[in-house]
Design a protein around this motif. Structure first.
Motif, PDB file in Angstrom:
ATOM      1  N   LEU A   3      21.397   6.797 -16.138  1.00  0.00           N
ATOM      2  CA  LEU A   3      21.695   8.266 -16.076  1.00  0.00           C
ATOM      3  C   LEU A   3      23.051   8.651 -16.537  1.00  0.00           C
ATOM      4  CD1 LEU A   3      20.891   8.719 -12.297  1.00  0.00           C
ATOM      5  CD2 LEU A   3      19.611   9.504 -14.213  1.00  0.00           C
ATOM      6  N   VAL A   4      24.049   7.725 -16.843  1.00  0.00           N
ATOM      7  CA  VAL A   4      25.583   7.802 -17.643  1.00  0.00           C
ATOM      8  C   VAL A   4      25.042   8.135 -19.223  1.00  0.00           C
ATOM      9  CG1 VAL A   4      27.366   6.813 -18.469  1.00  0.00           C
ATOM     10  CG2 VAL A   4      26.702   6.624 -16.101  1.00  0.00           C
ATOM     11  N   PHE A   5      23.879   7.374 -19.663  1.00  0.00           N
ATOM     12  CA  PHE A   5      23.706   7.681 -20.878  1.00  0.00           C
ATOM     13  C   PHE A   5      23.021   8.992 -21.023  1.00  0.00           C
ATOM     14  CE2 PHE A   5      20.090   7.866 -23.753  1.00  0.00           C
ATOM     15  CZ  PHE A   5      20.808   7.907 -25.089  1.00  0.00           C
ATOM     16  N   LEU A   6      22.105   9.373 -19.979  1.00  0.00           N
ATOM     17  CA  LEU A   6      21.585  10.783 -20.253  1.00  0.00           C
ATOM     18  C   LEU A   6      22.407  11.832 -19.850  1.00  0.00           C
ATOM     19  CD1 LEU A   6      17.988   9.929 -18.325  1.00  0.00           C
ATOM     20  CD2 LEU A   6      18.421  10.213 -20.835  1.00  0.00           C
ATOM     21  N   THR A   7      23.596  11.462 -19.203  1.00  0.00           N
ATOM     22  CA  THR A   7      24.667  12.552 -19.134  1.00  0.00           C
ATOM     23  C   THR A   7      25.644  12.796 -20.464  1.00  0.00           C
ATOM     24  OG1 THR A   7      25.072  12.084 -16.700  1.00  0.00           O
ATOM     25  CG2 THR A   7      26.748  13.054 -17.877  1.00  0.00           C
TER      26      THR A   7
ATOM     27  N   VAL B  79       0.627  -1.009   0.222  1.00  0.00           N
ATOM     28  CA  VAL B  79       0.069   0.225   0.023  1.00  0.00           C
ATOM     29  C   VAL B  79       0.941   1.250   0.070  1.00  0.00           C
ATOM     30  CG1 VAL B  79      -1.729   1.271   1.486  1.00  0.00           C
ATOM     31  CG2 VAL B  79      -2.009  -1.283   1.140  1.00  0.00           C
ATOM     32  N   ALA B  80       1.974   1.179   0.697  1.00  0.00           N
ATOM     33  CA  ALA B  80       2.640   2.355   1.016  1.00  0.00           C
ATOM     34  C   ALA B  80       3.565   2.640  -0.377  1.00  0.00           C
ATOM     35  CB  ALA B  80       3.755   2.261   1.927  1.00  0.00           C
ATOM     36  N   PRO B  81       3.752   4.038  -0.555  1.00  0.00           N
ATOM     37  CA  PRO B  81       4.581   4.384  -1.916  1.00  0.00           C
ATOM     38  C   PRO B  81       5.966   4.049  -1.811  1.00  0.00           C
ATOM     39  CG  PRO B  81       4.002   6.207  -0.507  1.00  0.00           C
ATOM     40  CD  PRO B  81       3.363   5.124   0.010  1.00  0.00           C
ATOM     41  N   ARG B  82       6.587   3.524  -2.802  1.00  0.00           N
ATOM     42  CA  ARG B  82       7.956   3.097  -2.938  1.00  0.00           C
ATOM     43  C   ARG B  82       8.772   4.285  -3.058  1.00  0.00           C
ATOM     44  NH1 ARG B  82       7.086  -2.170  -7.070  1.00  0.00           N
ATOM     45  NH2 ARG B  82       5.701  -3.491  -5.819  1.00  0.00           N
ATOM     46  N   ARG B  83       9.646   4.396  -1.978  1.00  0.00           N
ATOM     47  CA  ARG B  83      10.585   5.655  -2.273  1.00  0.00           C
ATOM     48  C   ARG B  83      11.842   5.072  -2.672  1.00  0.00           C
ATOM     49  NH1 ARG B  83      10.100   8.320   3.856  1.00  0.00           N
ATOM     50  NH2 ARG B  83       7.710   8.740   3.772  1.00  0.00           N
ATOM     51  N   LEU B  84      12.317   6.065  -3.324  1.00  0.00           N
ATOM     52  CA  LEU B  84      13.720   5.810  -4.054  1.00  0.00           C
ATOM     53  C   LEU B  84      14.760   5.631  -3.136  1.00  0.00           C
ATOM     54  CD1 LEU B  84      14.339   8.336  -6.781  1.00  0.00           C
ATOM     55  CD2 LEU B  84      14.070   6.067  -7.043  1.00  0.00           C
ATOM     56  N   PRO B  85      15.589   4.618  -2.967  1.00  0.00           N
ATOM     57  CA  PRO B  85      16.761   4.217  -2.208  1.00  0.00           C
ATOM     58  C   PRO B  85      17.612   5.577  -2.004  1.00  0.00           C
ATOM     59  CG  PRO B  85      16.297   2.297  -3.578  1.00  0.00           C
ATOM     60  CD  PRO B  85      15.403   3.374  -4.205  1.00  0.00           C
ATOM     61  N   ARG B  86      18.311   5.505  -1.023  1.00  0.00           N
ATOM     62  CA  ARG B  86      19.227   6.738  -0.759  1.00  0.00           C
ATOM     63  C   ARG B  86      20.399   6.953  -2.119  1.00  0.00           C
ATOM     64  NH1 ARG B  86      23.100   8.275   4.385  1.00  0.00           N
ATOM     65  NH2 ARG B  86      23.635  10.159   3.454  1.00  0.00           N
ATOM     66  N   GLY B  87      20.912   5.723  -2.580  1.00  0.00           N
ATOM     67  CA  GLY B  87      21.940   5.911  -3.531  1.00  0.00           C
ATOM     68  C   GLY B  87      21.220   6.437  -4.777  1.00  0.00           C
ATOM     69  N   HIS B  88      19.866   5.902  -5.033  1.00  0.00           N
ATOM     70  CA  HIS B  88      19.425   6.271  -6.306  1.00  0.00           C
ATOM     71  C   HIS B  88      19.152   7.939  -6.088  1.00  0.00           C
ATOM     72  CE1 HIS B  88      18.783   1.800  -6.459  1.00  0.00           C
ATOM     73  NE2 HIS B  88      18.170   2.081  -7.707  1.00  0.00           N
ATOM     74  N   VAL B  89      18.645   8.242  -5.112  1.00  0.00           N
ATOM     75  CA  VAL B  89      18.463   9.943  -4.765  1.00  0.00           C
ATOM     76  C   VAL B  89      19.638  10.493  -5.112  1.00  0.00           C
ATOM     77  CG1 VAL B  89      17.984  11.566  -3.434  1.00  0.00           C
ATOM     78  CG2 VAL B  89      16.452   9.183  -3.396  1.00  0.00           C
ATOM     79  N   ILE B  90      20.755  10.072  -4.602  1.00  0.00           N
ATOM     80  CA  ILE B  90      22.049  10.779  -4.672  1.00  0.00           C
ATOM     81  C   ILE B  90      22.402  10.905  -6.150  1.00  0.00           C
ATOM     82  CG2 ILE B  90      24.606  10.733  -4.386  1.00  0.00           C
ATOM     83  CD1 ILE B  90      23.839   9.765  -1.647  1.00  0.00           C
ATOM     84  N   ALA B  91      22.243   9.602  -7.043  1.00  0.00           N
ATOM     85  CA  ALA B  91      22.725   9.583  -8.579  1.00  0.00           C
ATOM     86  C   ALA B  91      21.763  10.359  -9.119  1.00  0.00           C
ATOM     87  CB  ALA B  91      22.585   8.215  -8.998  1.00  0.00           C
ATOM     88  N   LEU B  92      20.378  10.601  -8.787  1.00  0.00           N
ATOM     89  CA  LEU B  92      19.600  11.801  -9.610  1.00  0.00           C
ATOM     90  C   LEU B  92      19.779  12.937  -9.318  1.00  0.00           C
ATOM     91  CD1 LEU B  92      17.250  11.361 -11.346  1.00  0.00           C
ATOM     92  CD2 LEU B  92      15.674  11.555  -9.351  1.00  0.00           C
ATOM     93  N   LEU B  93      20.296  13.482  -7.872  1.00  0.00           N
ATOM     94  CA  LEU B  93      20.551  14.692  -7.395  1.00  0.00           C
ATOM     95  C   LEU B  93      21.999  15.148  -8.382  1.00  0.00           C
ATOM     96  CD1 LEU B  93      19.660  14.784  -4.190  1.00  0.00           C
ATOM     97  CD2 LEU B  93      18.532  15.871  -5.823  1.00  0.00           C
ATOM     98  N   VAL B  94      22.770  14.252  -8.502  1.00  0.00           N
ATOM     99  CA  VAL B  94      24.263  14.519  -9.297  1.00  0.00           C
ATOM    100  C   VAL B  94      23.766  14.822 -10.821  1.00  0.00           C
ATOM    101  CG1 VAL B  94      26.166  13.543 -10.031  1.00  0.00           C
ATOM    102  CG2 VAL B  94      25.652  13.411  -7.793  1.00  0.00           C
ATOM    103  N   PHE B  95      23.070  13.960 -11.308  1.00  0.00           N
ATOM    104  CA  PHE B  95      22.501  14.137 -12.699  1.00  0.00           C
ATOM    105  C   PHE B  95      21.774  15.571 -12.995  1.00  0.00           C
ATOM    106  CE2 PHE B  95      19.115  13.769 -16.032  1.00  0.00           C
ATOM    107  CZ  PHE B  95      20.037  13.823 -17.177  1.00  0.00           C
TER     108      PHE B  95
END
Length: 228
Positions: A89-93, A24-40
């Motif tokens: 994300l590397v490809f999108l970079t 039921v609860a929303p799936r949150r991004l793991p911390r590593g995924h969040v950091i990678a997304l913020l770097v991008f």
């Protein structure tokens, strides 16, 4: 109005309760995924410093927005590991760097000259070729892993990954063709980055195919080796 019986409601501390609450609860991004997304996101923001071709760059980043939305959807549905998330994300970079200089004018030869002192060779700018090759090389392993984790055999996962890369690459070339028909000739050339090559689309698709075949092969062999 009757109230539901608590006898049928799983306790929060039990395994059944945790599974139901997790569904039921929303799936949150793991911390590593969040950091990678913020770097991008930071790299994208930096790429907008004094843009030389803001309209064309914005048009390219329309696809970036769609790609990030698709990545987040895939993460929610498939729970991609950090390695797969980062490969996308590397490809999108690479795409972000290319969009900054609308593909045709990426100054990689000047960068190489600054680092090594070697004289640039001149001629056609090949950064767009790198991006198309990287599309297959970086995304095919993500697809192979996703299908392998869902029970597909090595051959089927390899073939389906390559098929997706080739078909989506062809769709993108058709999209570029539509842009060329809709825009003025000069604007279409600036966006497409053909640089006068009439076989640009075919070469781009061939490089995506080569990258996908290599990336899928490495992914299949690496996964087979780790299971031994």
């Amino acid at each position: 109005m009757s109230t539901p019986s608590l006898e049928h409601v799983p306790a929060a501390g039990t395994a059944a309760g945790q599974a139901e609450l997790g569904a039921v609860a929303p799936r949150r991004l793991p911390r590593g995924h969040v950091i990678a997304l913020l770097v991008f996101a930071a790299l994208v923001a930096v790429s907008w410093w004094r843009p030389g071709w803001p309209a064309e760059q914005a048009l390219h980043h329309g696809l970036t927005v769609l790609a990030v939305a698709g990545l987040l959807w895939a993460q929610r549905r498939l729970r991609l590991p950090l390695s797969s998330f980062v490969l996308v994300l590397v490809f999108l970079t690479l795409h972000t760097v290319a969009a900054r200089w609308i593909y045709s004018y990426v100054p990689y030869e000047q960068w190489w000259h600054t680092l090594t002192g070697a004289v640039p060779s001149g001629g056609r700018n090949h950064f767009d070729r790198l991006v198309h090759f990287g599309y297959g090389l970086l995304l095919a392993p993500v697809l192979v892993r996703a299908w392998r984790e869902r029970g597909a055999g090595r051959g089927r996962a390899w073939l389906q990954a390559v098929q997706v890369i080739v078909s989506t690459g062809a769709l993108y070339e058709l999209f570029e063709w539509g842009i060329a028909l809709a825009l003025a000739p000069d604007a279409a050339e600036a966006y497409n980055g053909q640089q006068g090559d009439q076989w640009d689309a075919q070469k781009d698709m061939a490089l995506a195919l080569a990258g996908a075949a290599l990336g899928a092969t490495v992914a299949v062999c690496r996964r087979s080796a780790t299971r031994r």
